[in-house]
Design a protein around this motif. Structure first.
Motif, PDB file in Angstrom:
ATOM      1  N   PRO B  44      27.896  45.830 -77.673  1.00 10.30           N
ATOM      2  CA  PRO B  44      29.062  45.830 -78.205  1.00 10.30           C
ATOM      3  C   PRO B  44      29.800  44.508 -78.371  1.00 10.30           C
ATOM      4  O   PRO B  44      29.181  43.427 -78.137  1.00 10.30           O
ATOM      5  N   THR B 178      26.459  47.496 -83.744  1.00 11.60           N
ATOM      6  CA  THR B 178      26.429  48.941 -84.013  1.00 11.60           C
ATOM      7  C   THR B 178      25.473  49.401 -84.797  1.00 11.60           C
ATOM      8  O   THR B 178      24.995  48.837 -85.843  1.00 11.60           O
ATOM      9  N   VAL B 204      29.064  51.367 -78.193  1.00  7.75           N
ATOM     10  CA  VAL B 204      29.910  50.855 -79.214  1.00  7.75           C
ATOM     11  C   VAL B 204      31.571  50.686 -78.551  1.00  7.75           C
ATOM     12  O   VAL B 204      32.297  50.328 -78.936  1.00  7.75           O
ATOM     13  N   GLU B 317      30.653  50.985 -88.817  1.00  9.28           N
ATOM     14  CA  GLU B 317      29.901  49.978 -88.483  1.00  9.28           C
ATOM     15  C   GLU B 317      30.764  48.654 -88.591  1.00  9.28           C
ATOM     16  O   GLU B 317      31.297  47.915 -87.737  1.00  9.28           O
ATOM     17  N   LEU B 320      34.120  48.550 -86.833  1.00  7.16           N
ATOM     18  CA  LEU B 320      33.979  48.401 -85.197  1.00  7.16           C
ATOM     19  C   LEU B 320      33.543  46.720 -85.061  1.00  7.16           C
ATOM     20  O   LEU B 320      34.107  46.366 -84.114  1.00  7.16           O
ATOM     21  N   PHE B 430      28.089  57.848 -83.790  1.00  4.92           N
ATOM     22  CA  PHE B 430      27.143  56.977 -83.470  1.00  4.92           C
ATOM     23  C   PHE B 430      25.921  57.257 -82.324  1.00  4.92           C
ATOM     24  O   PHE B 430      25.118  56.667 -81.632  1.00  4.92           O
TER      25      PHE B 430
END
Lengths: 350, 481
Positions: B44, B178, B204, B317, B320, B430
């Motif tokens: 992450p 991600t 994530v 993606e 995040l 995910f």
């Protein structure tokens, strides 16, 4: 706002080549024609200062606003509305005064060197080697690293500080204040444009120009004595001519004829003439020196033909259209001669 | 602790002054350096991915090549390594003067770390020159770009396998924050490896970031809400937008109508101003940065307390990645997405504009004289033509890509729309195991008012800049006089 600044380079009586502005501001290799018109428009001191300029876009926008007119050859001049906008621009924005040194030293490049040098010396003063360095071109970084290594820590800190302090003391307080706002180093950040005490009519472009202009002033001042800043400036020194042009001019100055230089160097005679012209323009040869390059008979023909007319209005065809290319060289040199005589100021060799 | 582990910790202490690794760091390093495995690590945001290749590079010696997608980020990455005491670092990309690029290639032996864009890496001459160096570690940063951008935006990403072979199969490290199962499989497929990549997939999920979406009626309401949030949220924060022009307008408005100090950050900012923004933000002299998503931000600040999206990202993606700038100190933070019904049209238009239309593809293959191709699209078409694809094949490929992108956008919109179990929705997308109980919470929508106090966001005391001190004092301070 570069568009507004373009207006300051135009007038309402003379058609000018906007492309020349773009070519000069972007920097890089210049043709003789660009250099010549750059000299006529007094733009050479701004060589390479605004590399990202999109002149065609700006011209179109100014034309749309009715601030400039454009003729069929793409030449531009101010309209009446443009003249008022120009007058307003110069009173509400910053107009540079010290840039002439940019012809012999690259002020923009110096700015990068200077800021990183200042940051490094500041960190050095606090014995801190781990800092987030200002990012500049790698070759410049290495040059700077070598330059720093050439001086002792004590000299760097003390002398750099003293030179800046001495020069800043010669400025009006508000300018000294602004100048130090662009400096950063150990635990000191440079100012955001929005927090600077500048006129509310200024935008970030004005601040950019102000910084370059004041660095140019510092450079001009530093040249007067053997200073640390002067030694840093050597890294930003410009080669006015290409190697090839330099060679041609040197041989020609050793009294070889144009044809001899051409034969010896295996280039065209006209290329040699262009090299000589480029040298005359960029090295600012004096009127006396230029006069010697034009046969007296041609000077008479040219004088009879153009008289006192503005050189920007001269038509080459009227003199020697279709003739040997060397006549174009005489034509250009005669234009240069008129310019040098008229301005007097360019009678000074850099 | 094994001897190797002890050595790793000693490195960490010596160079970074930390006692412990963040989750994932030690595991990846052990696989890479002790077990000699090639690794795909999904960690992450905020877990210190760069420390992994910095440390691995130090350990392995030789040249570490880091393929990095954002040109604007590269210089910052170099500066960050410099700040960690690693001086022999350089970036090579298309923004540099050819003379500088030549200089770097001539002096490769003098560098330990090289950041490079995939386009530059695959240029004739560059790969060959690099291959003459002892490349001991090849890092692909933001490795999801291979699957996300490769096929329709930056096809050179699809050629990294060739670089890996040219470097004689060095240790390979692929890093991303991600990557779902499909993306991970796409990444694997690009490389011919002696044995499959060892995958380290960390969730994530960022439990310390409160996830919030707010649907508002129109642009005016969104604007007003942004002002309100920026005024009331404590600590440093970032506002993301998709347009430079709007970023500038919003900055002015935020500056005038709130008491926060605000700056814009995008590709048109001059070098020295960019530096001022970065440094002031790091030193808590600047409260808010209004940034465009397209422009990478080389600021690694641990105590960013909030991220607000004024325009949504085109996929989860990307979203995040951007909200991952908040709460890197593991303290509470909040990510708020402001949304109006028409926002997805805007993003959809951006998606379409990147992909060549059928008519453009036809003109390309017919070689229509004077057809005005978009340079980015032209490069893309030239790439596929060079791979031997015909017009029909390329058309079908782009249609498929558009579908994939639209699906990704739908997932993004769904994230906004969903009114229940928002955090688990992200995990489902995910392919992760869903959370239960409190762990699945810490999210909200416009249905409930945002209780800022309840978020318990730590406050950061702003520092005053030295803007008001006189020039003599400032100079004395700079040079310790």
């Amino acid at each position: 706002m570069l568009a507004g600044y373009v207006l300051t380079k135009l007038n309402s009586t003379e058609w000018r080549r906007a492309k020349v502005f773009g070519n000069i501001w972007q920097g890089g290799a210049q043709t003789v024609s660009t250099s010549f018109w750059g000299l006529v428009y007094d733009l050479l001191p701004e060589t390479g200062l605004f590399a990202s300029v999109e002149i065609e876009k700006i011209v179109k926008s100014l034309q749309r606003q009715g601030l400039i007119a454009r003729d069929e050859h793409g030449l531009v001049q101010l309209t009446a509305k443009g003249a008022s906008a120009q007058a307003e621009y110069v009173t509400t924005h910053y107009v540079p005064e010290h840039l002439s040194i940019n012809q012999s030293y690259d002020v923009k490049f110096f700015q990068e060197l200077f800021l990183l040098a200042n940051q490094t010396i500041s960190e050095l003063a606090y014995s801190n080697a781990q800092f987030y360095p200002y990012q500049i071109d790698l070759r410049a970084q290495w040059q700077l690293k070598n330059w720093l290594k050439g001086h002792s820590r004590e000299v760097l800190i003390k002398q750099w500080y003293l030179e800046l302090q001495t020069w800043l003391a010669t400025l009006p307080n508000a300018d000294a204040q602004l100048f130090t706002q662009m400096l950063f180093g150990h635990d000191v950040t440079n100012a955001l444009f929005s927090e600077l005490p500048v006129p509310t009519t200024w935008d970030e472009f004005d601040w950019q120009v102000w910084q370059l202009d004041h660095l140019a002033a510092l450079m001009t001042h530093s040249l007067q004595s053997d200073s640390l800043i002067k030694s840093l400036m050597t890294l930003a020194q410009r080669a006015l001519l290409s190697n090839s042009a330099e060679q041609s001019v040197t041989l020609w100055q050793q009294l070889q004829s144009v044809n001899q230089v051409a034969q010896g160097r295996r280039i065209k005679p006209n290329t040699v003439r262009e090299h000589i012209l480029q040298a005359a323009i960029l090295q600012r040869w004096s009127a006396n020196e230029i006069e010697l390059l034009i046969p007296a008979s041609e000077q008479k023909v040219l004088a009879d033909l153009y008289g006192d007319a503005e050189i920007t209005t001269w038509d080459f065809k009227a003199y020697a259209g279709g003739k040997d290319p060397r006549y174009f060289t005489y034509f250009r040199l005669y234009q240069l001669l008129q310019l040098a005589t008229k301005r007097g100021a360019i009678d000074v060799r850099v | 602790m094994s001897e190797f582990n002890a050595q790793l910790h000693a490195y960490l202490k010596q160079h970074y002054h930390f006692d412990t690794f963040r989750p994932g760091q030690a595991e990846v390093l052990t696989a890479l350096l002790e077990r000699h495995e090639d690794v795909l690590a999904v960690l992450p945001t905020g877990t210190g991915k760069s420390l992994i290749y910095e440390l691995a590079g130090r350990y392995l010696g030789g040249l570490t090549v880091i393929v990095s997608p954002l040109l604007s980020l590269m210089q910052d990455q170099v500066a960050r390594l410099n700040a960690h005491g690693i001086r022999r670092t350089v970036a090579l990309n298309s923004m540099q003067h050819p003379r500088t690029k030549f200089f770097i290639l001539q002096n490769l032996a003098k560098f330990d770390y090289l950041f490079i864009a995939p386009e530059t890496l695959m240029q004739p001459g560059v790969l060959e020159t690099l291959a003459q160096q002892p490349v001991n570690l090849l890092v692909i940063d933001e490795a999801h770009s291979i699957a996300q951008w490769g096929p329709d935006f930056r096809p050179n990403y699809l050629e990294l396998g060739r670089a890996y072979q040219a470097f004689k199969q060095p240790r390979l490290l692929l890093l991303t924050a991600t990557a779902g199962t499909k993306v991970r499989a796409d990444i694997q497929s690009q490389f011919t490896l002696p044995k499959p990549l060892t995958e380290f997939v960390y969730s994530v999920n960022r439990p310390n970031i409160h996830l919030r979406t707010e649907k508002v009626a129109n642009e005016q309401e969104k604007h007003a809400r942004l002002l309100e949030l920026v005024q009331s949220l404590p600590g440093p924060g970032i506002v993301y937008l998709s347009s430079k022009k709007q970023a500038n307008q919003i900055r002015i408005d935020l500056q005038q109508k709130t008491d926060r100090k605000v700056a814009t950050y995008h590709g048109d900012i001059e070098n020295e101003q960019r530096f001022a923004i970065q440094q002031q933000f790091m030193q808590n002299q600047l409260d808010v940065i209004v940034a465009t998503s397209a422009f990478g931000m080389g600021i690694d600040k641990a105590d960013v307390r909030w991220v607000i999206h004024y325009h949504m990202a085109s996929d989860l993606e990307g979203y995040l990645q951007e909200i991952g700038r908040a709460g890197r100190d593991q303290q509470p933070a909040v990510a708020i997405l402001l949304y109006t019904e028409t926002d997805d049209y805007l993003v959809n238009n951006l998606l379409i504009s990147g992909i060549p239309e059928d008519v453009t593809i036809k003109h390309f293959y017919r070689q229509t004289p004077h057809y005005a191709f978009d340079p980015q699209q032209l490069r893309l078409l030239q790439y596929y033509a060079s791979q031997g694809m015909d017009a029909q094949g390329v058309t079908q490929l782009f249609q498929r890509r558009l579908l994939v992108k639209r699906l990704a956008l739908q997932q993004m919109v769904q994230y906004v729309e969903i009114a229940a179990d928002k955090r688990n929705y992200l995990l489902r997308v995910f392919g992760e195991t869903e959370l239960t109980g409190d762990a699945a919470g810490n999210w909200s929508t416009q249905a409930t008012p945002l209780d800022i106090e309840a978020l318990a966001l730590p406050t950061t005391v702003p520092n005053q800049t030295a803007a008001t001190i006189d020039w003599q004092t400032r100079l004395e301070k700079l040079f310790n006089q």
